[in-house]
Design an enzyme around this catalytic site. Structure first.
Site, PDB file in Angstrom:
ATOM      1  N   ARG A  52     -69.400  49.426  22.907  1.00 24.23           N
ATOM      2  CA  ARG A  52     -70.247  50.062  21.901  1.00 24.23           C
ATOM      3  C   ARG A  52     -71.697  49.605  21.938  1.00 24.23           C
ATOM      4  O   ARG A  52     -72.612  50.416  21.945  1.00 24.23           O
ATOM      5  CB  ARG A  52     -69.745  49.733  20.474  1.00 24.23           C
ATOM      6  CG  ARG A  52     -68.850  50.728  19.859  1.00 24.23           C
ATOM      7  CD  ARG A  52     -67.952  50.008  18.879  1.00 24.23           C
ATOM      8  NE  ARG A  52     -67.233  48.967  19.618  1.00 24.23           N
ATOM      9  CZ  ARG A  52     -66.134  49.214  20.327  1.00 24.23           C
ATOM     10  NH1 ARG A  52     -65.616  50.387  20.356  1.00 24.23           N
ATOM     11  NH2 ARG A  52     -65.543  48.252  21.005  1.00 24.23           N
ATOM     12  N   THR A  53     -71.892  48.303  21.906  1.00 26.85           N
ATOM     13  CA  THR A  53     -73.256  47.841  21.692  1.00 26.85           C
ATOM     14  C   THR A  53     -74.169  48.293  22.825  1.00 26.85           C
ATOM     15  O   THR A  53     -75.247  48.838  22.593  1.00 26.85           O
ATOM     16  CB  THR A  53     -73.294  46.309  21.515  1.00 26.85           C
ATOM     17  OG1 THR A  53     -72.385  45.978  20.470  1.00 26.85           O
ATOM     18  CG2 THR A  53     -74.672  45.815  21.145  1.00 26.85           C
ATOM     19  N   LYS A  81     -76.487  33.769  40.697  1.00 23.30           N
ATOM     20  CA  LYS A  81     -77.147  32.922  41.706  1.00 23.30           C
ATOM     21  C   LYS A  81     -77.802  31.712  41.070  1.00 23.30           C
ATOM     22  O   LYS A  81     -78.424  30.898  41.751  1.00 23.30           O
ATOM     23  CB  LYS A  81     -78.245  33.719  42.423  1.00 23.30           C
ATOM     24  CG  LYS A  81     -77.750  34.947  43.138  1.00 23.30           C
ATOM     25  CD  LYS A  81     -78.937  35.654  43.788  1.00 23.30           C
ATOM     26  CE  LYS A  81     -78.526  36.966  44.404  1.00 23.30           C
ATOM     27  NZ  LYS A  81     -79.699  37.762  44.775  1.00 23.30           N
ATOM     28  N   ARG A 102     -77.187  40.526  25.381  1.00 22.19           N
ATOM     29  CA  ARG A 102     -75.956  39.890  24.881  1.00 22.19           C
ATOM     30  C   ARG A 102     -75.617  38.740  25.811  1.00 22.19           C
ATOM     31  O   ARG A 102     -75.705  38.876  27.028  1.00 22.19           O
ATOM     32  CB  ARG A 102     -74.805  40.892  24.856  1.00 22.19           C
ATOM     33  CG  ARG A 102     -73.463  40.214  24.632  1.00 22.19           C
ATOM     34  CD  ARG A 102     -72.372  41.168  24.335  1.00 22.19           C
ATOM     35  NE  ARG A 102     -72.543  41.784  23.023  1.00 22.19           N
ATOM     36  CZ  ARG A 102     -71.623  42.541  22.439  1.00 22.19           C
ATOM     37  NH1 ARG A 102     -70.490  42.793  23.045  1.00 22.19           N
ATOM     38  NH2 ARG A 102     -71.839  43.044  21.243  1.00 22.19           N
ATOM     39  N   HIS A 130     -75.007  38.638  15.269  1.00 26.34           N
ATOM     40  CA  HIS A 130     -74.991  39.985  15.852  1.00 26.34           C
ATOM     41  C   HIS A 130     -75.763  40.914  14.895  1.00 26.34           C
ATOM     42  O   HIS A 130     -75.173  41.736  14.211  1.00 26.34           O
ATOM     43  CB  HIS A 130     -73.536  40.442  16.020  1.00 26.34           C
ATOM     44  CG  HIS A 130     -73.352  41.647  16.877  1.00 26.34           C
ATOM     45  ND1 HIS A 130     -74.392  42.461  17.292  1.00 26.34           N
ATOM     46  CD2 HIS A 130     -72.217  42.191  17.403  1.00 26.34           C
ATOM     47  CE1 HIS A 130     -73.880  43.441  18.037  1.00 26.34           C
ATOM     48  NE2 HIS A 130     -72.575  43.295  18.114  1.00 26.34           N
TER      49      HIS A 130
HETATM   50  C1  NCD Z   1     -68.287  42.885  17.997  1.00 25.93           C
HETATM   51  C2  NCD Z   1     -68.937  41.816  18.842  1.00 25.93           C
HETATM   52  O1  NCD Z   1     -69.186  42.004  20.003  1.00 25.93           O
HETATM   53  O2  NCD Z   1     -69.189  40.779  18.244  1.00 25.93           O
HETATM   54  N1  NCD Z   1     -68.260  44.113  18.619  1.00 25.93           N
HETATM   55  C3  NCD Z   1     -69.353  44.917  18.494  1.00 25.93           C
HETATM   56  O3  NCD Z   1     -70.400  44.647  19.012  1.00 25.93           O
HETATM   57  N2  NCD Z   1     -69.221  46.001  17.724  1.00 25.93           N
HETATM   58  C4  NCD Z   1     -66.998  42.502  17.442  1.00 25.93           C
HETATM   59  C5  NCD Z   1     -65.944  41.937  18.341  1.00 25.93           C
HETATM   60  O4  NCD Z   1     -66.117  41.807  19.554  1.00 25.93           O
HETATM   61  O5  NCD Z   1     -64.887  41.628  17.792  1.00 25.93           O
END
Ligand code: NCD
Length: 305
Positions: A52-53, A81, A102, A130
């Site tokens: 999703r993100t 690397k 991320r 997040h």
């Molecule tokens: C979450 C995350 O990555 O922290 N997912 C997301 O980005 N919607 C929740 C999760 O991984 O449980």
């Protein structure tokens, strides 16, 4: 100096409300925004898995008429690397106008932001924060009554490692009349820094319990989370926790008529698929809302709106 987003507190409540208003306008009038990022590029640097993100950041930039580039695993980047995130962002800043990152290490996007000439967005750092999921959560919560206030919010599951929960609590304690019910196994209770520095410090009422059923009748919102398998030190411990909570239609009978069920997704087994039919299940709507808020965030950080 570019403006970054590492933590929900990087925006004041007023700025957050403005961003959510902009997201609402984007939802209502998508055509108005379809070319505003023409010629701009977003880079997604994902050192940890995501569906999703990453895709929603990319969809958001495309909806604004911009372009996207990036990588979706550390293995396919020069991190394999031995390149540092600070070098990587210096490089990517030559290709892109804004970066969403991320990383499995807490604080890595922050380190990146210190070395970046373009805005950096924390798209999830380890078990820490997040903030863009929080924007999607706040936007969805706001659709309940048109504002965010006087709500009893149940947070259920892995409150120790769940970064979405940490960011959401930090953001919500700034709104009036918010109460929390923290529902987790003993082993996965909320970290002390959230309990002491966020809840206690702001005098926010909260209760801790282990059973969803005990909390259910009082809740306006139930925020479910998955047990964060990848942050456990051993498999055995994870297997013991997995399946601890499964929200079922039967349990939903105990809830208020207008309670909202949220989940940042991915779901493993903590919400039974029967619940998806329930009009109170809002987690797929949350996914859609996340695109609008990410569009609004890109426009805000690029100072286009
Ligand atoms: C979450 C995350 O990555 O922290 N997912 C997301 O980005 N919607 C929740 C999760 O991984 O449980």
């Amino acid at each position: 100096m570019p403006r970054h987003l590492m933590n929900p507190l990087d925006f004041t409540v007023e700025e957050t409300e403005e961003l959510l208003d902009l997201a609402a306008d984007i939802e209502k009038n998508p055509d108005k925004y379809s070319e505003v990022c023409r010629g701009r590029r977003l880079a997604t640097l994902f050192y940890e898995p995501s569906t999703r993100t990453r895709l929603s950041f990319e969809a958001a930039m495309m909806n604004l008429g911009g372009k996207v580039l990036g990588f979706s695993s550390a293995a396919s980047s020069s991190a394999s690397k031995g390149e540092s995130v600070s070098d990587t962002v210096r490089v990517v800043g030559c290709y892109a106008d804004i970066i969403a990152m991320r990383h499995p290490k807490e604080g890595a996007p922050y380190v990146a932001s210190l070395h970046s000439k373009v805005p950096v967005i924390n798209a999830g750092d380890g078990g820490h924060q997040h903030p863009t999921q929080t924007l999607a959560d706040l936007y969805t919560i706001r659709t309940l009554n048109g504002n965010i206030r006087d709500l009893t919010i149940g947070l259920c599951g892995d409150l120790k490692f769940g970064r979405t929960v940490h960011s959401l609590i930090e953001a919500l304690v700034r709104y009036p009349g918010i109460r929390f019910v923290l529902i987790s196994p003993q082993e996965l209770r909320i970290p002390d820094y959230i309990r002491n520095d966020v809840l206690e410090k702001n005098n926010v009422p909260y209760k801790e319990m282990e059973k969803i059923e005990d909390a259910m009748p009082d809740l306006d919102i139930l925020y479910m989370t998955r047990i964060q398998k990848e942050r456990f030190f051993n498999e055995e411990e994870y297997l013991r926790m997995k399946g601890y909570y499964i929200l079922t239609e039967d349990m939903m009978r105990l809830a208020r008529e207008h309670m909202m069920v949220l989940h940042p997704l991915p779901r493993v087994n903590e919400i039974s698929v029967d619940v998806d039919q329930d009009p109170r299940a809002m987690y797929f709507q949350q996914v859609q809302n996340a695109v609008y808020v990410r569009e609004a965030l890109i426009l805000t950080l690029l100072e286009i709106m």
